[in-house]
Design a protein around this motif. Structure first.
Motif, short mmCIF file in Angstrom:
data_model
loop_
_atom_site.label_atom_id
_atom_site.label_comp_id
_atom_site.label_asym_id
_atom_site.label_seq_id
_atom_site.Cartn_x
_atom_site.Cartn_y
_atom_site.Cartn_z
N ARG A 247 0.81 -1.22 0.00
CA ARG A 247 0.00 0.00 0.00
C ARG A 247 0.85 1.28 0.00
O ARG A 247 0.45 2.29 -0.56
N ALA A 275 -3.27 9.25 -0.45
CA ALA A 275 -4.47 8.39 -0.41
C ALA A 275 -4.64 7.66 -1.74
O ALA A 275 -4.98 6.46 -1.77
N ALA A 276 -4.39 8.36 -2.84
CA ALA A 276 -4.48 7.72 -4.16
C ALA A 276 -3.39 6.66 -4.33
O ALA A 276 -3.62 5.60 -4.91
N ASP A 279 -4.51 3.51 -2.78
CA ASP A 279 -5.76 2.94 -3.30
C ASP A 279 -5.44 1.75 -4.21
O ASP A 279 -5.07 1.91 -5.37
N GLU A 281 -7.39 -0.37 -5.55
CA GLU A 281 -8.33 -0.58 -6.64
C GLU A 281 -8.01 0.35 -7.82
O GLU A 281 -8.20 -0.02 -8.98
N ARG A 282 -7.50 1.54 -7.49
CA ARG A 282 -7.15 2.49 -8.57
C ARG A 282 -5.82 2.10 -9.20
O ARG A 282 -5.73 1.91 -10.41
N ARG A 284 -3.40 -0.73 -9.34
CA ARG A 284 -3.45 -2.14 -8.96
C ARG A 284 -2.13 -2.89 -9.10
O ARG A 284 -2.01 -4.01 -8.62
#
Length: 471
Positions: A247, A275-276, A279, A281-282, A284
């Motif tokens: 992460r 934060a991005a 992420d 899911e954004r 990957r």
């Protein structure tokens, strides 16, 4: 001549015998630094990237074998493992059965040579700190060197720069700390400066596979070699799906302005974009640091750019003595070798399984690697035999350093084939034949012991609050 700070840095590098190509590359980044370049990649400038999967590649075996015959292998081996308390090449760490990372890498390559009739040169990019130990350890493999090619070449070094005025830092109590490596993006500078790039081309090699020596999953696999050869791409990187443990790490993206693939590292991410970054899911996909490049394309790019590939700069601020937070703050100019993906038009990515990404950055990783989660077959390739990779979190106060870690596993790693997680708080010693099943947590205490044959996590064994202690 440039600014006084750059001039002093040049003089220092020349006096230390640093290669001229490396000095000019350093000067390029120094000027960027001087003009306020931060190397940041704002979220607004990128978008998520998609890629094909190795699992979907259908390739005749002979195509892969043929590609392997014109492939050379480079292992990045400059790290000392200082974060794990080591003062020699990290790749000398014992993995299992008395074999180190270096032993397993050498045997993987020797096996592939035999099976595929490939020359497959193996070359290590060492630092001046790892060269001696590494070459001594490899001396037992008399058939490893390939005629006309070296077993090693050395990465460059550059001066650390004082944050205040960008002049070279001075640290008389330990002058070695005045220097730092330029990041693994130095690979290309060192290949050119040592003449190795030209020698590989003259010997008939067409591509190079590069990976870290602490990643035993990074085998020069014929399927990946064949895929890359057939792709026609000048440059490619193997990517994996990011997990929770990735992460905070770098990821791939596509630049909106020109469509090029970029690798954004954590140090290149603005605070408001963290934060991005996290992420999953954004963004990957993350890098395995297993990369492939076409030798001719690399030579042409370096020739056109007069030896300076122009990788994005990473500005790293640290203390001149990493162990002394009161020592002066310095800037270390670094580049990442994977960032070269944006230099070449037509670069590509391929998604691979986690079996090709087994890095050992901490003793948590080392415990999993030494356990029965993996088998090592006659081809010396890691074979994951457990359903998943267990999460391990060992108390850093007692397990962070390899010497202390080894004391607490005197009979070797416990069986973790059926483990989901192992969290250890406090000071525990694991005796012979311990098994970890499911989720296990050992809490508190000092000089606690897990007796031989104990099954942690099994009904009645107790898995928290120190209840798993036996004896």
């Amino acid at each position: 001549m440039g600014s006084p700070g750059l001039q002093k840095a040049r003089e220092k590098m020349l006096a230390a015998g640093v290669d001229e190509v490396a000095i000019e590359t350093f000067a390029h980044y120094y000027r960027l630094l001087e003009h306020g370049e931060t190397g940041m990649i704002p979220e607004s400038t990128i978008e998520p990237v998609e890629m094909e999967s190795l699992a979907d590649v259908d390739l005749p075996a002979e195509v892969g074998a043929e590609a392997l015959r014109t492939t050379a292998v480079i292992k990045l081996n400059g790290g000392l493992g200082t974060s794990m308390g080591m003062d020699r090449a990290k790749s000398l760490l014992c993995v299992r059965r008395g074999l180190s990372f270096l032993d397993i890498i050498a045997r993987q390559v020797l096996h592939l040579r035999t099976v595929h009739g490939a020359t497959l040169p193996l070359i290590f990019m060492n630092s001046f700190r790892t060269s001696g130990d590494t070459m001594a350890a490899l001396a037992r493999y008399g058939d490893l060197p390939v005629e006309g090619l070296p077993l090693e070449f050395l990465q460059n070094k550059e001066p650390k720069l004082l944050v205040d005025d960008l002049t070279p830092a001075s640290w008389p109590r330990d002058p070695a700390l005045e220097w730092c490596p330029p990041g693994h993006g130095d690979l290309y500078t060192a290949l050119r400066g040592t003449g190795l790039l030209d020698r590989l081309l003259e010997a008939g090699y067409e591509r190079v596979f590069v990976s870290n020596s602490d990643n035993l999953g990074a085998v020069p696999d014929p399927t990946v070699a064949g895929w890359f050869a057939q792709s026609g791409a000048p440059f490619a990187i193997e990517a994996v799906r990011r997990t929770a443990s990735d992460r905070k790490g770098g990821h791939f993206a596509r630049r909106r302005s020109d469509g090029r693939i970029v690798l954004r590292e954590t140090a290149q991410t603005l605070e408001e974009d963290k934060a991005a970054l996290a992420d999953l899911e954004r963004h990957r996909f993350t890098s395995t640091n297993n990369l492939w490049f076409d030798l001719r394309a690399m030579k042409e790019a370096l020739d056109v750019r007069e030896g300076i590939l122009g990788l994005p700069m990473i500005r790293n601020v640290k203390n001149v003595d990493p162990g002394d937070k009161t020592s002066p703050e310095v800037v270390q100019i670094e580049t990442a070798m994977g960032a070269a993906i944006e230099v070449f038009e037509g670069s590509t990515l391929i998604e691979v399984g986690r079996d090709r990404f087994v890095p050992v950055k901490t003793t948590n990783d080392l415990l999993v690697l030494r356990s029965d989660v993996y088998d090592i077959g006659q081809d010396f390739v890691l074979d994951q035999v457990s359903e998943g990779i267990p999460f391990v979190d060992l108390d850093p106060e007692h397990y962070k350093l390899v010497g202390e870690f080894d004391k607490r596993f005197p009979e070797g790693a416990p069986s973790m084939r059926e483990a989901s997680s192992l969290r250890v708080s406090g000071d525990w010693t694991f005796l012979k034949g311990v098994q970890v099943v499911g989720d296990v947590a050992l809490d508190g205490g000092s000089n606690r012991r897990v007796d031989a044959g104990t099954v942690l996590g099994a009904e009645g064994a107790g898995t928290s609050g120190g209840a798993a202690t036996h004896g």
